[in-house]
Motif scaffolding. Structure first.
Motif, short mmCIF file in Angstrom:
data_model
loop_
_atom_site.label_atom_id
_atom_site.label_comp_id
_atom_site.label_asym_id
_atom_site.label_seq_id
_atom_site.Cartn_x
_atom_site.Cartn_y
_atom_site.Cartn_z
N GLU A 6 -5.62 -1.78 10.65
CA GLU A 6 -4.80 -1.92 9.45
C GLU A 6 -5.46 -1.34 8.20
OE1 GLU A 6 -2.82 -5.79 7.65
OE2 GLU A 6 -1.78 -5.09 9.46
N SER A 7 -6.80 -1.27 8.19
CA SER A 7 -7.47 -0.69 7.03
C SER A 7 -7.11 0.78 6.85
CB SER A 7 -8.99 -0.83 7.18
OG SER A 7 -9.45 -0.09 8.31
N ASN A 8 -6.69 1.42 7.95
CA ASN A 8 -6.34 2.85 7.94
C ASN A 8 -4.84 3.08 8.01
OD1 ASN A 8 -9.11 2.63 8.50
ND2 ASN A 8 -9.14 4.53 9.68
N GLU A 42 -14.03 1.11 2.79
CA GLU A 42 -13.39 -0.01 3.49
C GLU A 42 -12.65 0.44 4.74
OE1 GLU A 42 -12.99 0.12 -0.11
OE2 GLU A 42 -14.83 -1.07 0.04
N MET A 43 -12.63 1.73 5.02
CA MET A 43 -11.87 2.24 6.16
C MET A 43 -12.77 2.44 7.36
SD MET A 43 -9.41 4.90 4.11
CE MET A 43 -8.31 5.12 5.51
N LYS A 44 -12.18 2.47 8.55
CA LYS A 44 -12.92 2.61 9.80
C LYS A 44 -12.91 4.06 10.26
CE LYS A 44 -12.17 -2.11 11.45
NZ LYS A 44 -11.62 -2.97 12.55
N ARG A 47 0.86 -1.19 0.00
CA ARG A 47 0.00 0.00 0.00
C ARG A 47 0.90 1.24 0.00
NH1 ARG A 47 -4.09 0.15 4.75
NH2 ARG A 47 -5.14 -1.42 3.46
#
Length: 468
Positions: A424-426, A401-403, A391
């Protein structure tokens, strides 16, 4: 004054010019400094052109002149021909040789929700035209690109004519990618990009081919060691414009752009040192301009560095700073680029020492008509960094897909190690070293809140916060 007349007068001047060996070291150093500032973008562009369109056996080669090379992927850490590469949009490249005749660039109808742009850049690194969502719309069309000496009328069927200041130019295509699964759709758009000589478009016989050129081999990595040799080679494909006669005459005094190749090896040790000192002082001035010639907003540097010849108005220092900050950047109205090497308090970003966060308050994402991103680079090389999740950026298409936080804000975790599976999504992976961050705001909104004018707009990027 016509281009050929200017060239003729400069050659005549060069024949009577003093040579670098006849100048004092101080005189040589002063001219070398000016030559570095004037020539840095020209040399950087020449090196990329050679790697992309000339050196067929090289690792960065894309396609021969006048052929489109579509990249059905985004740039990664392995792409090192251009510093600060964009990893947002799959690229297509077409290096244009406009010496024999103009080229016609055709674009397909692109769905309105998908941003695309064709940026036209010449050997001076001037952005002399745009085709795309913002500039011409998403409808299909045929556009003509001509060289500096072309004369003629706009043919029927051509929507617009763009004039390059140099015989060699590049068309850089950006096509928005929404997510990994969207790549086949991008490929379909790329397949609709066409390029053909004007004679083929008009179904006429082609003119005589332009003479073959033996280009001096050049790589971006070799610029520092052989800068003035490269400048001498590159400047031969950059016709001087009215108002540049004095600068070109100074270059001729140190042996650049005259009737024989520049030979650094033939200079005395004292003269060689003067050249290198001039390059060093020129580079320092470029860095100083990058650091101070723009507005600082919460640690982010925001300015307007890119444009056409009228935009620069002979400001070679700004042009050099633009190239060093990120070669082939867009006009501010096409994309604005806040960048930083420090946190909100001014402390240098270093992934080996700290973890960081970047939080966008609820409802305060970058205001754009297209999309925005935050890209991570190595703070020294300005290249993308190898990381365990491959990434290189976080952009607005990734938001679903992010929090988000409980209050609706969004926090990005900027650090070398994973912040944990739940975050980890962020996560935007950082190098174990100095950090260089660049925001890209594509087609920024003009109405408030807006980042325009660059650095003075009502929207301000939040500062980076040290997390430990």
């Amino acid at each position: 004054m016509k281009t050929k007349t200017i060239v003729t007068s400069l050659i005549a001047l060069a024949c009577t010019a003093v040579h670098a060996a006849d100048l004092t070291p101080a005189e040589t150093q002063a001219i070398a400094e000016e030559a570095f500032i004037y020539g840095l973008p020209i040399v950087m562009n020449y090196a990329v052109m050679h790697e992309y369109a000339v050196d067929k056996g090289g690792p960065q080669f894309k396609a021969p002149f006048n052929q489109i090379k579509n990249e059905p992927r985004v740039f990664t850490y392995e792409d090192t021909a251009i510093i600060t590469p964009n990893s947002d949009t799959p690229y297509s490249f077409n290096w244009l040789d406009l010496r024999a005749e103009p080229m016609v660039l055709s674009v397909p109808a692109v769905p309105k929700e998908r941003y695309y742009a064709v940026q036209l850049i010449d050997g001076n690194t001037y952005n002399y035209g745009y085709i795309g969502s913002r500039s011409t719309g998403n409808e299909a069309g045929d556009y003509m690109v001509v060289g500096p000496d072309w004369k003629g009328e706009k043919p029927a069927g051509i929507k617009k004519v763009f004039t390059s200041t140099t015989p060699f130019s590049v068309a850089g295509y950006r096509t928005q990618l929404f997510n990994a699964a969207d790549m086949p759709n991008v490929v379909k758009v790329q397949a609709g990009y066409k390029a053909q000589p004007l004679s083929a478009f008009l179904k006429q016989s082609a003119p005589a081919a332009a003479p073959k050129i033996d280009f001096l081999p050049a790589t971006t990595a070799g610029i520092q060691a052989n800068f003035f040799q490269y400048l001498d080679a590159a400047i031969r494909f950059v016709p001087p414009a009215p108002g540049e006669e004095e600068t070109r005459a100074k270059l001729a005094k140190i042996g650049i752009g005259i009737d024989k190749p520049f030979d650094f090896k033939s200079l005395s040790a004292e003269q060689k040192e003067a050249f290198m000192l001039g390059m060093k002082s020129g580079d320092e001035k470029v860095d100083k301009f990058l650091a101070s010639g723009i507005k600082n907003v919460n640690g982010w540097n925001i300015g307007s560095f890119f444009g056409d010849r009228d935009f620069f108005k002979g400001n070679w220092l700004m042009r050099a700073a633009a190239a060093k900050g990120g070669l082939y950047g867009n006009d501010a109205v096409e994309a604005t680029y806040p960048f930083t090497r420090v946190d909100g308090t001014g402390e240098k970003l270093d992934g080996s020492k700290h973890n960081y966060t970047l939080t966008f308050p609820a409802g305060q994402f970058p205001p754009v008509n297209a999309f925005w991103s935050v890209t991570m680079y190595d703070g020294t090389s300005q290249f993308l960094i190898k990381n365990p999740i491959n990434r290189y950026l976080i952009n607005s298409p990734m938001l679903p897909e992010m929090k988000k936080n409980a209050d609706g804000s969004l926090t990005l975790y900027i650090q070398k190690d994973s912040p944990g599976a739940d975050k980890e999504s962020n996560w935007l992976p950082a190098p174990n070293d100095l950090i260089y961050l660049v925001m890209r705001l594509y087609w920024p909104k003009k109405e408030a809140p807006s980042i325009l004018p660059p650095g003075e707009g009502t929207w301000k990027p939040p500062g980076i916060v040290k997390a430990d």
